[in-house]
Scaffold this active site. Structure first.
Site, mmCIF file in Angstrom:
data_model
loop_
_atom_site.group_PDB
_atom_site.id
_atom_site.type_symbol
_atom_site.label_atom_id
_atom_site.label_comp_id
_atom_site.label_asym_id
_atom_site.label_seq_id
_atom_site.Cartn_x
_atom_site.Cartn_y
_atom_site.Cartn_z
ATOM 1 N N ASP A 67 0.888 -1.156 0.039
ATOM 2 C CA ASP A 67 0.018 0.018 -0.091
ATOM 3 C C ASP A 67 0.866 1.201 0.007
ATOM 4 O O ASP A 67 2.179 1.285 0.247
ATOM 5 C CB ASP A 67 -0.896 0.067 1.264
ATOM 6 C CG ASP A 67 -0.068 -0.471 2.553
ATOM 7 O OD1 ASP A 67 0.889 -0.411 2.713
ATOM 8 O OD2 ASP A 67 -0.847 -1.111 3.318
ATOM 9 N N ASN A 135 -7.277 -3.346 14.208
ATOM 10 C CA ASN A 135 -8.729 -3.534 14.115
ATOM 11 C C ASN A 135 -8.985 -4.445 13.238
ATOM 12 O O ASN A 135 -9.917 -4.806 12.555
ATOM 13 C CB ASN A 135 -9.131 -1.912 13.449
ATOM 14 C CG ASN A 135 -8.543 -1.822 12.153
ATOM 15 O OD1 ASN A 135 -7.711 -2.468 11.622
ATOM 16 N ND2 ASN A 135 -8.913 -0.457 11.605
ATOM 17 N N HIS A 137 -6.965 -5.283 10.368
ATOM 18 C CA HIS A 137 -6.961 -4.798 8.909
ATOM 19 C C HIS A 137 -5.621 -5.548 8.392
ATOM 20 O O HIS A 137 -4.802 -5.759 9.066
ATOM 21 C CB HIS A 137 -6.924 -3.183 8.415
ATOM 22 C CG HIS A 137 -5.813 -2.425 8.712
ATOM 23 N ND1 HIS A 137 -5.855 -1.266 8.941
ATOM 24 C CD2 HIS A 137 -4.329 -2.928 9.061
ATOM 25 C CE1 HIS A 137 -4.607 -0.853 9.565
ATOM 26 N NE2 HIS A 137 -3.702 -1.655 9.188
ATOM 27 N N GLU A 142 -9.604 -2.121 5.773
ATOM 28 C CA GLU A 142 -10.202 -1.713 6.935
ATOM 29 C C GLU A 142 -11.563 -2.717 7.142
ATOM 30 O O GLU A 142 -12.106 -3.312 6.082
ATOM 31 C CB GLU A 142 -10.738 -0.375 6.981
ATOM 32 C CG GLU A 142 -9.506 0.610 6.577
ATOM 33 C CD GLU A 142 -8.622 0.605 7.858
ATOM 34 O OE1 GLU A 142 -8.172 -0.265 8.553
ATOM 35 O OE2 GLU A 142 -7.939 1.907 8.025
HETATM 36 C C1 F6R Z 1 1.373 -1.682 5.963
HETATM 37 C C2 F6R Z 1 0.108 -2.233 6.292
HETATM 38 C C3 F6R Z 1 -0.728 -2.292 7.628
HETATM 39 C C4 F6R Z 1 0.115 -2.415 8.814
HETATM 40 C C5 F6R Z 1 -0.589 -2.621 9.800
HETATM 41 C C6 F6R Z 1 0.220 -2.760 11.348
HETATM 42 O O1 F6R Z 1 2.018 -1.664 4.673
HETATM 43 O O2 F6R Z 1 -0.333 -2.862 5.116
HETATM 44 O O3 F6R Z 1 -1.504 -3.124 7.308
HETATM 45 O O4 F6R Z 1 0.910 -3.746 8.667
HETATM 46 O O5 F6R Z 1 -1.277 -1.397 10.055
HETATM 47 O O6 F6R Z 1 1.161 -1.784 11.268
HETATM 48 P P1 F6R Z 1 2.080 -1.656 12.580
HETATM 49 O O7 F6R Z 1 3.223 -2.641 12.150
HETATM 50 O O8 F6R Z 1 2.801 -0.480 12.254
HETATM 51 O O9 F6R Z 1 1.545 -2.160 13.764
#
Ligand code: F6R
Length: 257
Positions: A67, A135, A137, A142
């Site tokens: 992303d 959450n 995702h 989301e």
């Molecule tokens: C990032 C992504 C998100 C993160 C998720 C966890 O490329 O796709 O899904 O993996 O938000 O983020 P952290 O590791 O910062 O807790």
């Protein structure tokens, strides 16, 4: 799902680096799917040190990131392109033109179609690395995302925006939209490696592994994937009911490999 429960974040990074290195040693021209965020930072550090020690080579590999924020310049310190350059690409011998991150400044519709086509023409993703939102995702899919979704523009939840606010300066405009691989796109990867650390991920881990499959817990769709390894630390695994079983399976595997 293979559930590997390790002591701490550093053990998560080591165990995950092992999976990635094995992939690249067995198939040097692998197509990797990569994630950003805090969780994989230690994994990338470990990969860089294994590369420096001559244990892994990225020369023939290709990569696609999950992303990118919409409207952000690739040179912005909080862009996911910048993150990847800093933590991995600039420190290993991957071919710069073989690394793809969705382009946040491009026309979103055209860019999403281009990204899907590029993944297909690379032969699909061999190993997809994922983090997990608190959450539930994966990528920026989301809760309530279609479980069949493809790469597209998504509005981030207020929770996700708040969780990522720590990376932006107070005066900066934080993006609220992102381009993300869809859940259907992620599910086509041949192998998935998801990392989660910390108590703040425990509820999402529980829903992903032991809850019903639901668009309200997007990562739960991984229950339908045939080759998923979850690497967790004890805090992230703390709400799992079947912990004894997951440990038992790993003990049995260790005796037979
Ligand atoms: C990032 C992504 C998100 C993160 C998720 C966890 O490329 O796709 O899904 O993996 O938000 O983020 P952290 O590791 O910062 O807790």
């Amino acid at each position: 799902m293979r559930v590997v429960i390790t002591d701490d974040a550093s053990a998560v990074a080591n165990a995950s680096a092992e999976v990635l290195c094995r992939q690249l040693v067995t198939a040097p021209a692998s197509v990797l799917g990569l994630a950003t965020g805090s969780t994989p930072v230690m994994l990338y550090k470990e990969l860089v040190s294994r590369y420096q020690a001559g244990q892994v080579c990225f020369a023939k590999a290709k990569s696609f990131n999950l992303d990118e924020y919409v409207g952000i310049d690739p040179s912005h310190p909080q862009s996911y392109r910048h993150f990847m350059q800093q933590h991995l690409f600039d420190q290993v011998n991957i071919d710069p033109v073989a690394t793809q991150v969705p382009q946040g400044l491009a026309d979103p519709k055209i860019e999403c179609e281009r990204y899907e086509a590029a993944i297909t023409s690379a032969g699909g993703i061999d190993l997809q690395v994922l983090g997990l939102g608190s959450n539930g995702h994966i990528g920026f899919n989301e809760p309530t995302s279609s479980l069949a979704s493809r790469t597209r523009i998504k509005t981030l939840t207020e929770d996700t925006i708040a969780a990522n606010a720590r990376f932006f300066e107070a005066h900066e405009q934080q993006p609220t939209l992102a381009l993300t691989m869809g859940i259907g796109t992620i599910m086509e990867a041949r192998q998935i490696l998801l990392l989660a650390t910390g108590e703040h991920k425990a509820k999402a881990v529980k829903a992903m592994v032991e809850g019903p499959v639901s668009a309200m817990a997007p990562a739960s769709v991984l229950q339908f994937h045939q080759s998923v390894t979850l690497v967790l630390d004890v805090a992230a695994a703390s709400l799992l009911e079947a912990q004894d079983y997951y440990h038992w399976v790993e003990k049995m595997r260790a005796q037979t490999t």
